[in-house]
Structure formats: structure tokens, C-alpha cells
Scaffold this motif. Structure first.
Motif, PDB file in Angstrom:
ATOM      1  N   ASP A 102       0.962  -1.114  -0.040  1.00 26.60           N
ATOM      2  CA  ASP A 102       0.113  -0.008  -0.013  1.00 26.60           C
ATOM      3  C   ASP A 102       0.851   1.100  -0.035  1.00 26.60           C
ATOM      4  O   ASP A 102       1.902   1.297   0.652  1.00 26.60           O
ATOM      5  CB  ASP A 102      -0.867  -0.104   1.367  1.00 26.60           C
ATOM      6  N   ALA A 103       0.435   2.234  -0.626  1.00 28.42           N
ATOM      7  CA  ALA A 103       1.158   3.493  -0.606  1.00 28.42           C
ATOM      8  C   ALA A 103       0.925   4.187   0.609  1.00 28.42           C
ATOM      9  O   ALA A 103      -0.280   4.477   0.904  1.00 28.42           O
ATOM     10  CB  ALA A 103       0.496   4.374  -1.913  1.00 28.42           C
ATOM     11  N   CYS A 104       1.780   4.463   1.208  1.00 23.83           N
ATOM     12  CA  CYS A 104       1.768   5.421   2.597  1.00 23.83           C
ATOM     13  C   CYS A 104       2.943   6.488   2.315  1.00 23.83           C
ATOM     14  O   CYS A 104       4.110   6.134   1.858  1.00 23.83           O
ATOM     15  CB  CYS A 104       1.894   4.815   3.819  1.00 23.83           C
ATOM     16  N   PHE A 105       2.666   7.388   3.011  1.00 23.38           N
ATOM     17  CA  PHE A 105       3.684   8.778   2.857  1.00 23.38           C
ATOM     18  C   PHE A 105       4.362   9.147   4.010  1.00 23.38           C
ATOM     19  O   PHE A 105       5.188  10.135   4.199  1.00 23.38           O
ATOM     20  CB  PHE A 105       2.939  10.040   2.272  1.00 23.38           C
ATOM     21  N   ASP A 106       4.454   8.252   5.083  1.00 23.07           N
ATOM     22  CA  ASP A 106       5.180   8.798   6.306  1.00 23.07           C
ATOM     23  C   ASP A 106       6.345   7.974   6.181  1.00 23.07           C
ATOM     24  O   ASP A 106       6.941   7.336   5.006  1.00 23.07           O
ATOM     25  CB  ASP A 106       4.324   8.248   7.688  1.00 23.07           C
ATOM     26  N   LEU A 163       9.540   1.423   2.823  1.00 18.09           N
ATOM     27  CA  LEU A 163       8.947   0.353   1.912  1.00 18.09           C
ATOM     28  C   LEU A 163       9.108   0.742   0.293  1.00 18.09           C
ATOM     29  O   LEU A 163       9.260  -0.234  -0.566  1.00 18.09           O
ATOM     30  CB  LEU A 163       7.297   0.517   2.126  1.00 18.09           C
ATOM     31  N   LYS A 164       8.996   2.199  -0.125  1.00 16.01           N
ATOM     32  CA  LYS A 164       9.459   2.662  -1.561  1.00 16.01           C
ATOM     33  C   LYS A 164      10.974   2.204  -1.730  1.00 16.01           C
ATOM     34  O   LYS A 164      11.283   1.614  -2.897  1.00 16.01           O
ATOM     35  CB  LYS A 164       9.380   3.917  -1.469  1.00 16.01           C
ATOM     36  N   GLU A 165      11.872   2.534  -1.010  1.00 22.24           N
ATOM     37  CA  GLU A 165      13.187   1.870  -1.056  1.00 22.24           C
ATOM     38  C   GLU A 165      13.377   0.275  -1.194  1.00 22.24           C
ATOM     39  O   GLU A 165      13.914  -0.020  -2.021  1.00 22.24           O
ATOM     40  CB  GLU A 165      14.103   2.437   0.308  1.00 22.24           C
ATOM     41  N   ILE A 166      12.667  -0.251  -0.479  1.00 27.07           N
ATOM     42  CA  ILE A 166      12.426  -1.818  -0.455  1.00 27.07           C
ATOM     43  C   ILE A 166      12.079  -2.365  -1.861  1.00 27.07           C
ATOM     44  O   ILE A 166      12.509  -3.211  -2.667  1.00 27.07           O
ATOM     45  CB  ILE A 166      11.741  -2.362   0.517  1.00 27.07           C
ATOM     46  N   ASP A 167      11.001  -1.404  -2.538  1.00 25.85           N
ATOM     47  CA  ASP A 167      10.160  -1.793  -3.822  1.00 25.85           C
ATOM     48  C   ASP A 167      11.182  -1.412  -4.813  1.00 25.85           C
ATOM     49  O   ASP A 167      11.368  -2.356  -5.788  1.00 25.85           O
ATOM     50  CB  ASP A 167       8.992  -1.018  -3.987  1.00 25.85           C
ATOM     51  N   ILE A 168      12.208  -0.696  -4.668  1.00 24.70           N
ATOM     52  CA  ILE A 168      13.047  -0.148  -5.719  1.00 24.70           C
ATOM     53  C   ILE A 168      14.158  -1.228  -5.681  1.00 24.70           C
ATOM     54  O   ILE A 168      14.611  -1.707  -6.872  1.00 24.70           O
ATOM     55  CB  ILE A 168      13.961   1.226  -5.494  1.00 24.70           C
ATOM     56  N   LEU A 169      14.626  -1.752  -4.759  1.00 24.16           N
ATOM     57  CA  LEU A 169      15.745  -2.802  -4.541  1.00 24.16           C
ATOM     58  C   LEU A 169      14.883  -4.116  -4.935  1.00 24.16           C
ATOM     59  O   LEU A 169      15.759  -4.921  -5.803  1.00 24.16           O
ATOM     60  CB  LEU A 169      15.904  -3.231  -3.034  1.00 24.16           C
ATOM     61  N   ASN A 170      13.716  -4.210  -5.005  1.00 23.00           N
ATOM     62  CA  ASN A 170      13.147  -5.530  -5.796  1.00 23.00           C
ATOM     63  C   ASN A 170      13.479  -5.627  -7.160  1.00 23.00           C
ATOM     64  O   ASN A 170      13.232  -6.565  -7.953  1.00 23.00           O
ATOM     65  CB  ASN A 170      11.639  -5.495  -5.328  1.00 23.00           C
ATOM     66  N   LYS A 171      13.676  -4.487  -7.875  1.00 26.22           N
ATOM     67  CA  LYS A 171      13.736  -4.549  -9.186  1.00 26.22           C
ATOM     68  C   LYS A 171      15.335  -5.226  -9.487  1.00 26.22           C
ATOM     69  O   LYS A 171      15.646  -5.272 -10.716  1.00 26.22           O
ATOM     70  CB  LYS A 171      13.666  -3.114  -9.765  1.00 26.22           C
ATOM     71  N   SER A 172      16.140  -5.034  -8.335  1.00 26.40           N
ATOM     72  CA  SER A 172      17.558  -5.424  -8.696  1.00 26.40           C
ATOM     73  C   SER A 172      17.960  -6.749  -8.141  1.00 26.40           C
ATOM     74  O   SER A 172      18.824  -7.419  -8.342  1.00 26.40           O
ATOM     75  CB  SER A 172      18.522  -4.630  -7.926  1.00 26.40           C
ATOM     76  N   ILE A 173      16.971  -7.437  -7.121  1.00 28.64           N
ATOM     77  CA  ILE A 173      17.170  -8.461  -6.412  1.00 28.64           C
ATOM     78  C   ILE A 173      15.794  -9.179  -6.529  1.00 28.64           C
ATOM     79  O   ILE A 173      14.894  -8.800  -6.145  1.00 28.64           O
ATOM     80  CB  ILE A 173      17.599  -8.117  -5.111  1.00 28.64           C
ATOM     81  N   SER A 174      16.016 -10.543  -6.909  1.00 27.70           N
ATOM     82  CA  SER A 174      14.871 -11.259  -6.913  1.00 27.70           C
ATOM     83  C   SER A 174      14.665 -12.000  -5.199  1.00 27.70           C
ATOM     84  O   SER A 174      15.672 -12.574  -4.918  1.00 27.70           O
ATOM     85  CB  SER A 174      15.006 -12.590  -7.744  1.00 27.70           C
ATOM     86  N   PHE A 175      13.688 -11.547  -4.545  1.00 29.45           N
ATOM     87  CA  PHE A 175      13.694 -12.090  -3.426  1.00 29.45           C
ATOM     88  C   PHE A 175      12.217 -12.492  -2.878  1.00 29.45           C
ATOM     89  O   PHE A 175      11.323 -11.886  -3.200  1.00 29.45           O
ATOM     90  CB  PHE A 175      13.965 -11.059  -2.297  1.00 29.45           C
TER      91      PHE A 175
END
Length: 127
Positions: free
Chosen positions: A91-95, A101-113
Motif C-alpha cells: 500500500d502507498a503511504c507517505f510517512d 517501503l518504497k526503497e525496498i520496492d526499488i531494491l526488488n527491481k535489482s534483487i529477486s527475493f
């Protein structure tokens, strides 16, 4: 002992809050499919964080460590069901937690986890 034949590694992360509340500790352990220790790290982050944010920061640090160490296909083991649920919901949250979580989502594009919650009732199949 035979060499590991899998390119998938298990990364276990955990965060701990200082009793004084001024910093947190993060630990990361990476094992191969035979359970052999491949790499690990521990770090300290400064600031006041609640338990949820501490576990999110631990997850993020673990993914960054795995990426930097060249582990591109991992099983990320967490001990917090709340964090697993946050990752699944996406879910999108802005706190502050939403930013992590956004950083983790970006990492998901570089690492398969794959994210799994640690099961404390059964021995880990990697142990």
C-alpha cells in the motif's frame, strides 16, 4: 562436504531497539542452501524508531547488504508478521515507513527475493 549447487541464498535480518531509545542495531546473516554462513554484518543506526520502523530498516539494510554482496536471488526471512504483511500489501503511504517501503520496492527491481516469516515452532530447513 559437496559444494552448494543453488544460487538462492537465505538472508535473515533482525532489528533491536536500544534501551535508551537513541539508536537501533541491525543484524544480517546470509546462508547457502546447505546452511553454511556466506556473509553477515551488523550495524547501528542513530535515531528514535518504534518497533515497526526498526524492523523495516532491518529489512532494508539486509536487502542493501545482499545487493552489495552480489546475492541476487534470496529468501528474506523476517521475524515480524507485520512487516511481511506490509510488504505483501504494498500500500502507498507517505510517512517514514512508506519511504522505507518504497526503497525496498526499488531494491526488488535489482534483487529477486521472496519474503517469509520465521517459523519459531519448526527448525529451519536451512539449519
Amino acid at each position: 562436504m559437496a559444494a552448494s549447487t543453488s544460487d538462492v541464498f537465505k538472508v535473515n535480518v533482525d532489528g533491536a531497539i536500544s534501551l535508551k531509545g537513541l539508536n537501533i542495531g541491525v543484524g544480517v546473516v546470509t546462508r547457502n542452501d546447505d546452511g553454511a554462513l556466506m556473509a553477515g554484518c551488523a550495524t547501528q543506526l542513530y535515531g528514535y524508531f518504534d518497533a515497526l520502523t526498526t524492523e523495516l530498516l532491518a529489512e532494508n539494510e539486509g536487502l542493501l547488504f545482499a545487493y552489495d554482496a552480489g546475492f541476487t536471488s534470496i529468501i528474506l526471512e523476517l521475524d515480524s508478521k507485520s512487516i511481511v504483511d506490509l510488504n505483501v500489501a504494498n500500500d502507498a503511504c507517505f510517512d517514514r515507513d512508506g519511504t522505507i517501503l518504497k526503497e525496498i520496492d526499488i531494491l526488488n527491481k535489482s534483487i529477486s527475493f521472496l519474503i517469509v516469516k520465521k517459523d519459531f515452532t519448526l527448525p529451519s530447513p536451512m539449519d
